[in-house]
Design a protein around this motif. Structure first.
Motif, PDB file in Angstrom:
ATOM      1  N   ASP A  70     -20.364 -17.532   5.560  1.00 57.17           N
ATOM      2  CA  ASP A  70     -21.727 -18.417   5.690  1.00 57.17           C
ATOM      3  C   ASP A  70     -22.686 -17.851   4.532  1.00 57.17           C
ATOM      4  OD1 ASP A  70     -22.006 -20.476   8.105  1.00 57.17           O
ATOM      5  OD2 ASP A  70     -20.874 -18.542   8.713  1.00 57.17           O
ATOM      6  N   VAL A  72     -21.494 -16.713   1.533  1.00 56.04           N
ATOM      7  CA  VAL A  72     -21.053 -16.803   0.393  1.00 56.04           C
ATOM      8  C   VAL A  72     -21.551 -18.332  -0.262  1.00 56.04           C
ATOM      9  CG1 VAL A  72     -18.937 -17.332  -1.173  1.00 56.04           C
ATOM     10  CG2 VAL A  72     -18.919 -15.609   0.817  1.00 56.04           C
ATOM     11  N   TYR A  73     -21.880 -19.323   0.685  1.00 60.19           N
ATOM     12  CA  TYR A  73     -22.286 -20.626   0.390  1.00 60.19           C
ATOM     13  C   TYR A  73     -23.516 -20.986   0.628  1.00 60.19           C
ATOM     14  CZ  TYR A  73     -17.215 -21.030   0.160  1.00 60.19           C
ATOM     15  OH  TYR A  73     -15.810 -20.907  -0.177  1.00 60.19           O
ATOM     16  N   THR A  74     -24.173 -22.048  -0.156  1.00 61.77           N
ATOM     17  CA  THR A  74     -25.645 -22.275   0.028  1.00 61.77           C
ATOM     18  C   THR A  74     -25.750 -23.206   1.212  1.00 61.77           C
ATOM     19  OG1 THR A  74     -25.342 -24.303  -1.410  1.00 61.77           O
ATOM     20  CG2 THR A  74     -26.008 -22.114  -2.573  1.00 61.77           C
ATOM     21  N   GLN A  77     -24.176 -26.455   0.407  1.00 55.43           N
ATOM     22  CA  GLN A  77     -22.841 -26.644   0.537  1.00 55.43           C
ATOM     23  C   GLN A  77     -22.200 -26.395   1.883  1.00 55.43           C
ATOM     24  OE1 GLN A  77     -22.091 -23.223  -2.106  1.00 55.43           O
ATOM     25  NE2 GLN A  77     -21.887 -24.600  -4.073  1.00 55.43           N
ATOM     26  N   ARG A  78     -22.750 -25.589   2.845  1.00 49.76           N
ATOM     27  CA  ARG A  78     -22.448 -25.343   4.273  1.00 49.76           C
ATOM     28  C   ARG A  78     -22.470 -26.855   4.794  1.00 49.76           C
ATOM     29  NH1 ARG A  78     -25.199 -20.604   4.031  1.00 49.76           N
ATOM     30  NH2 ARG A  78     -26.898 -21.499   5.318  1.00 49.76           N
ATOM     31  N   ILE A  81     -19.384 -28.994   3.777  1.00 52.90           N
ATOM     32  CA  ILE A  81     -17.943 -28.706   4.527  1.00 52.90           C
ATOM     33  C   ILE A  81     -18.086 -29.038   5.820  1.00 52.90           C
ATOM     34  CG2 ILE A  81     -16.728 -26.584   4.650  1.00 52.90           C
ATOM     35  CD1 ILE A  81     -17.702 -25.116   2.349  1.00 52.90           C
ATOM     36  N   VAL A 135     -11.289 -20.054   2.605  1.00 51.40           N
ATOM     37  CA  VAL A 135     -12.161 -19.969   1.233  1.00 51.40           C
ATOM     38  C   VAL A 135     -11.633 -20.974   0.333  1.00 51.40           C
ATOM     39  CG1 VAL A 135     -12.565 -18.592  -0.944  1.00 51.40           C
ATOM     40  CG2 VAL A 135     -13.115 -17.656   1.468  1.00 51.40           C
ATOM     41  N   PHE A 138     -12.340 -24.408   1.595  1.00 53.53           N
ATOM     42  CA  PHE A 138     -13.941 -24.727   1.540  1.00 53.53           C
ATOM     43  C   PHE A 138     -14.125 -25.198  -0.031  1.00 53.53           C
ATOM     44  CE2 PHE A 138     -15.181 -21.669   5.086  1.00 53.53           C
ATOM     45  CZ  PHE A 138     -14.690 -22.830   5.796  1.00 53.53           C
ATOM     46  N   ASN A 139     -13.586 -24.474  -0.994  1.00 53.45           N
ATOM     47  CA  ASN A 139     -13.833 -24.708  -2.475  1.00 53.45           C
ATOM     48  C   ASN A 139     -12.946 -26.013  -2.774  1.00 53.45           C
ATOM     49  OD1 ASN A 139     -15.000 -22.409  -2.685  1.00 53.45           O
ATOM     50  ND2 ASN A 139     -12.913 -21.177  -3.254  1.00 53.45           N
ATOM     51  N   LEU A 142     -15.460 -28.689  -1.845  1.00 53.06           N
ATOM     52  CA  LEU A 142     -16.684 -28.886  -2.706  1.00 53.06           C
ATOM     53  C   LEU A 142     -16.303 -29.372  -3.905  1.00 53.06           C
ATOM     54  CD1 LEU A 142     -18.463 -25.541  -1.838  1.00 53.06           C
ATOM     55  CD2 LEU A 142     -19.000 -27.925  -0.891  1.00 53.06           C
TER      56      LEU A 142
END
Length: 362
Positions: A70, A72-74, A77-78, A81, A135, A138-139, A142
């Protein structure tokens, strides 16, 4: 002088006296190690302190893995996802990188048992989804990869008609006769430009692929067939798709090529001397692709397509192909699965004629 030189040299060698002595608490002496060069086995590369370097790198990696997902991402972005992971169906999840197969099923099962994901860290509780895999997932959510649209291969009409002929002459043709050579039969379909079937029949050839393949017997059978073939603007003979490298089917290929050559020779007599060719070849592969009959490298039966055309000729006001009533009665039970002779040559003759006009009109 000699005594002083002796004492100084002994100090240099032992390192216990003078400026070169090693103090307590210093690092132990590192023995040089070597890596062999893969390009030249004679050269050696000195490697010192690799254990310490590996320890530093492994500690950095461990610290990255322990970092919360949590963080790592804004927040935006969360939300994106979690929105997808909590609401997407199994098929939609399978479109995300690394979620094809069992992982998408595990996500759906986890949601049904434990409810929606509250944070990104909870995603790692799903079986087969650990920190590094999460990861990547998630990428991919996005930054989804661009979907490349598959271009349907177009069938170029001129590529499948031989010999080459002016397209305008083909478009001006009032009717064609489509001819198919079989192992014991020759079938033809006489069709006009409005896709109305004028004649449709086949003739048995008793000498085909029997005995010693006598040329005179072949010529007699094929001459009898040509005598019944009606006149038309063009005669379209199927070009078989049997590979020369397939040695098991070489007798069949030799037979089909022999019949094809004799049909060319006899039908060419109907065209004017010096005029454009009226006897043409059409590739069997082009007809199969036009009606989606190609499975792998083989072409399946077109009997189902022909039965559908015959049914539409009765049920629809504007059918794809128009059949006369007498031909519908004659062949209404000829192309069913249970019949002894499904009339594959008759089916192929009609399909080739229809494909000719439809590809010409594109």
């Amino acid at each position: 002088m000699w005594i002083a030189r002796r004492l100084f040299s002994s100090a240099l060698l032992r390192g216990h006296y003078g400026l070169l002595c090693r103090t307590t608490g210093c690092l132990p002496e590192v023995k040089p190690r070597y890596l062999q060069c893969t390009c030249c086995w004679r050269s050696r590369i000195t490697v010192a302190g690799f254990d310490a370097l590996n320890g530093v790198l492994s500690s950095d990696i461990c610290s990255d893995d322990k970092q919360s997902l949590d963080a790592v991402y804004t927040p935006e972005q969360r939300n994106v996802i979690l929105q997808l992971l909590n609401n997407a169906t199994e098929s939609e999840l399978a479109g995300v990188k690394l979620l094809r197969g069992r992982k998408s099923v595990n996500i759906v099962e986890y949601r049904s048992k434990h409810g929606p994901f509250k944070n990104l860290e909870s995603v790692t509780n799903v079986p087969l989804l650990k920190h590094k895999s999460a990861v990547i997932v998630f990428n991919s959510i996005l930054n989804p990869p661009e979907k490349k649209e598959k271009k349907k291969s177009k069938i170029h009409f001129a590529k499948y008609i031989r010999p080459e002929i002016d397209r305008e002459l083909l478009e001006d043709a009032d009717s064609i006769v489509s001819i198919i050579c079989g192992t014991n039969k020759v079938a033809w379909a006489h069709v006009d430009r409005g896709l109305t079937v004028l004649d449709w029949q086949g003739q048995e050839c008793s000498s085909f692929m029997t005995g010693t393949y006598m040329a005179s017997a072949y010529l007699a059978d094929i001459s009898a067939v040509v005598a019944h073939i009606p006149d038309a603007d063009f005669f379209i003979i199927e070009k078989p798709g049997i590979s020369v490298q397939n040695t098991t089917l070489f007798p069949v290929m030799a037979h089909l090529r022999t019949v094809e050559a004799m049909l060319f020779a006899l039908l060419t007599q109907r065209q004017e001397t010096g005029g454009p060719p009226r006897v043409l070849n059409m590739m069997r592969l082009a007809v199969g692709r036009h009606f989606d009959l190609i499975v792998g490298e083989s072409r399946t039966s077109g009997a189902k397509v022909v039965r559908q055309m015959m049914t539409e000729s009765v049920t629809k006001k504007a059918p794809r192909v128009v059949f006369p009533h007498d031909l519908l009665v004659k062949y209404r039970n000829a192309f069913h699965m249970g019949s002894r002779n499904r009339g594959e040559e008759l089916c192929d003759a009609l399909l080739q004629a229809v494909a000719f006009y439809e590809l010409l009109g594109k």
